[in-house]
Design a protein around this motif. Structure first.
Motif, PDB file in Angstrom:
ATOM      1  N   GLU A   3       0.809  -1.208   0.000  1.00 22.16           N
ATOM      2  CA  GLU A   3       0.000   0.000   0.000  1.00 22.16           C
ATOM      3  C   GLU A   3       0.842   1.258   0.000  1.00 22.16           C
ATOM      4  N   THR A   4       2.167   1.169   0.280  1.00 18.34           N
ATOM      5  CA  THR A   4       3.015   2.356   0.259  1.00 18.34           C
ATOM      6  C   THR A   4       3.611   2.601  -1.120  1.00 18.34           C
ATOM      7  N   THR A   5       3.293   1.751  -2.098  1.00 16.55           N
ATOM      8  CA  THR A   5       3.806   1.963  -3.447  1.00 16.55           C
ATOM      9  C   THR A   5       3.323   3.302  -3.988  1.00 16.55           C
ATOM     10  N   ARG A   6       4.257   4.049  -4.600  1.00 19.56           N
ATOM     11  CA  ARG A   6       3.926   5.384  -5.069  1.00 19.56           C
ATOM     12  C   ARG A   6       4.308   5.574  -6.527  1.00 19.56           C
ATOM     13  N   LEU A   7       3.532   6.414  -7.193  1.00 19.96           N
ATOM     14  CA  LEU A   7       3.878   6.883  -8.515  1.00 19.96           C
ATOM     15  C   LEU A   7       4.559   8.234  -8.330  1.00 19.96           C
ATOM     16  N   SER A   8       5.813   8.329  -8.745  1.00 17.12           N
ATOM     17  CA  SER A   8       6.608   9.531  -8.523  1.00 17.12           C
ATOM     18  C   SER A   8       6.773  10.297  -9.825  1.00 17.12           C
ATOM     19  N   PHE A   9       6.444  11.589  -9.800  1.00 20.64           N
ATOM     20  CA  PHE A   9       6.469  12.434 -10.984  1.00 20.64           C
ATOM     21  C   PHE A   9       7.426  13.597 -10.765  1.00 20.64           C
ATOM     22  N   GLU A  96       6.734  14.894 -18.256  1.00 19.80           N
ATOM     23  CA  GLU A  96       8.022  14.676 -17.586  1.00 19.80           C
ATOM     24  C   GLU A  96       8.174  13.208 -17.232  1.00 19.80           C
ATOM     25  N   LYS A  97       9.342  12.875 -16.700  1.00 21.15           N
ATOM     26  CA  LYS A  97       9.604  11.498 -16.316  1.00 21.15           C
ATOM     27  C   LYS A  97       8.809  11.123 -15.071  1.00 21.15           C
ATOM     28  N   TRP A  98       8.494   9.858 -14.942  1.00 20.93           N
ATOM     29  CA  TRP A  98       7.825   9.337 -13.762  1.00 20.93           C
ATOM     30  C   TRP A  98       8.238   7.883 -13.597  1.00 20.93           C
ATOM     31  N   CYS A  99       8.003   7.353 -12.415  1.00 25.03           N
ATOM     32  CA  CYS A  99       8.306   5.948 -12.162  1.00 25.03           C
ATOM     33  C   CYS A  99       7.440   5.473 -11.016  1.00 25.03           C
ATOM     34  N   ILE A 100       7.404   4.179 -10.796  1.00 23.57           N
ATOM     35  CA  ILE A 100       6.720   3.599  -9.647  1.00 23.57           C
ATOM     36  C   ILE A 100       7.776   3.051  -8.707  1.00 23.57           C
ATOM     37  N   GLN A 101       7.646   3.330  -7.421  1.00 22.92           N
ATOM     38  CA  GLN A 101       8.665   2.921  -6.463  1.00 22.92           C
ATOM     39  C   GLN A 101       8.038   2.700  -5.090  1.00 22.92           C
ATOM     40  N   GLU A 102       8.753   1.950  -4.264  1.00 22.83           N
ATOM     41  CA  GLU A 102       8.261   1.648  -2.916  1.00 22.83           C
ATOM     42  C   GLU A 102       8.473   2.822  -1.971  1.00 22.83           C
ATOM     43  N   GLY A 103       9.594   3.520  -2.106  1.00 24.28           N
ATOM     44  CA  GLY A 103       9.879   4.663  -1.244  1.00 24.28           C
ATOM     45  C   GLY A 103       9.446   5.962  -1.894  1.00 24.28           C
ATOM     46  N   ILE A 104      10.032   7.068  -1.450  1.00 30.97           N
ATOM     47  CA  ILE A 104       9.718   8.377  -2.028  1.00 30.97           C
ATOM     48  C   ILE A 104      11.016   9.091  -2.377  1.00 30.97           C
ATOM     49  N   LYS A 105      11.884   8.395  -3.094  1.00 27.96           N
ATOM     50  CA  LYS A 105      13.144   8.996  -3.499  1.00 27.96           C
ATOM     51  C   LYS A 105      12.900  10.026  -4.595  1.00 27.96           C
ATOM     52  N   PRO A 106      13.607  11.160  -4.534  1.00 28.27           N
ATOM     53  CA  PRO A 106      13.420  12.189  -5.566  1.00 28.27           C
ATOM     54  C   PRO A 106      13.979  11.746  -6.910  1.00 28.27           C
TER      55      PRO A 106
END
Length: 294
Positions: A3-9, A96-106
């Motif tokens: 549930e902490t998986t995030r889409l980072s943009f 812009e670029k985006w990715c899916i990740q478990e953490g919230i790395k910039p």
């Protein structure tokens, strides 16, 4: 999926709203089976429930649940609605670029925003792929305003729609990401470092200021920003030095002192390690005359 998986943009430019609506499915109705939509599909359940899958993942969504389906993936129903379901949906996209990740790395930009005359820092927007809202009515009210804006005169709707959309993204990011004590502490440290970067700062002084152990502080920063507090500080100082190199005629030794480095040689070493060129040569790239003080 966790549930902490995030889409980072990476932003700017920010994601932009395409379309949306409030839809009702009757009991027994199935959600469409779709491939390769080409945009992000956000679903927020107002009443009842939906049973959806994406590739190998499955969710049983009920009131207050929000799910972001990704572009170019297979979205499919698991089973029909067991009762009448009412839900908001809206589509958005980003250039812009985006990715899916478990953490919230910039995320790092491929092409940094030019900073010679105006500086706009790149940031990363982290949206939970799935989350359950504690107070869903706040989101529903914003979504109602968003939908109302889309039926206004086009010249008026453009700005209002995108502004409300950005508020919605902000609320979706804030609701879950910033409940974490780890994120709260890391962002407090970030603010402190930005406000005091000219001063002498050590791990010990940071731990004393925030009343936590040095190791815990380092773990929080590493988890949120993918670097230690002193690594963040060094990178921020170098960036401030780069801006001064571009925007002032100050000698480099004055700049290194201004941003908190102990000496010009160390500043030059760190600068070249990050940008691949010395501070003096970096300045020459943007100056034509040769009388700039080194």
């Amino acid at each position: 999926m966790n549930e902490t998986t995030r889409l980072s943009f990476l932003a700017p430019p920010f994601p932009y709203f395409i379309e949306g609506n409030l839809t009702v499915y009757k009991k027994g109705q199935w959600h469409p089976n779709r491939y390769n939509l080409g945009y992000f599909d956000v679903i927020a359940i107002k009443e009842g429930g939906l049973f959806l899958g994406e590739e190998g993942l499955k969710w049983r969504l009920t009131r207050g649940d929000v799910l972001i389906l990704e572009p170019n993936k297979h979205h499919f129903p698991i089973e029909p609605c067991t009762e009448d379901a009412e839900f908001y949906w809206f589509h958005f996209q980003t250039k812009e670029k985006w990715c899916i990740q478990e953490g919230i790395k910039p995320l790092d930009p491929d092409h940094p925003v030019p900073t010679l005359h105006y500086y706009s820092e790149n940031n990363t927007l982290h949206l939970p792929k799935y989350q359950h809202l504690v107070n869903p009515n706040e989101l529903f009210n914003r979504l109602d305003l968003l939908l109302e804006s889309t039926v206004k005169t086009r010249s008026l709707a453009l700005w209002e729609t995108q502004q409300i959309f950005m508020q919605i993204l902000q609320s979706l990011e804030y609701t879950q990401n910033y409940q974490s004590s780890t994120v709260k502490l890391a962002e407090k440290v970030e603010i402190y470092l930005k406000q005091n970067y000219k001063e002498t700062i050590t791990n010990k002084s940071l731990a004393s200021h925030f009343f936590v152990h040095e190791n815990y502080l380092a773990r929080c920063m590493k988890q949120v920003f993918d670097c230690t507090p002193l690594e963040y500080l060094a990178n921020y100082r170098i960036e401030q030095g780069r801006l001064l190199i571009l925007k002032t005629d100050w000698p480099l030794h004055q700049i290194s002192e201004e941003i908190g480095f102990s000496g010009l040689s160390y500043f030059s070493q760190c600068f070249k390690s990050k940008y691949g060129v010395s501070p003096a040569n970096y300045r020459k790239q943007y100056r034509k005359n040769g009388n700039i003080q080194p």
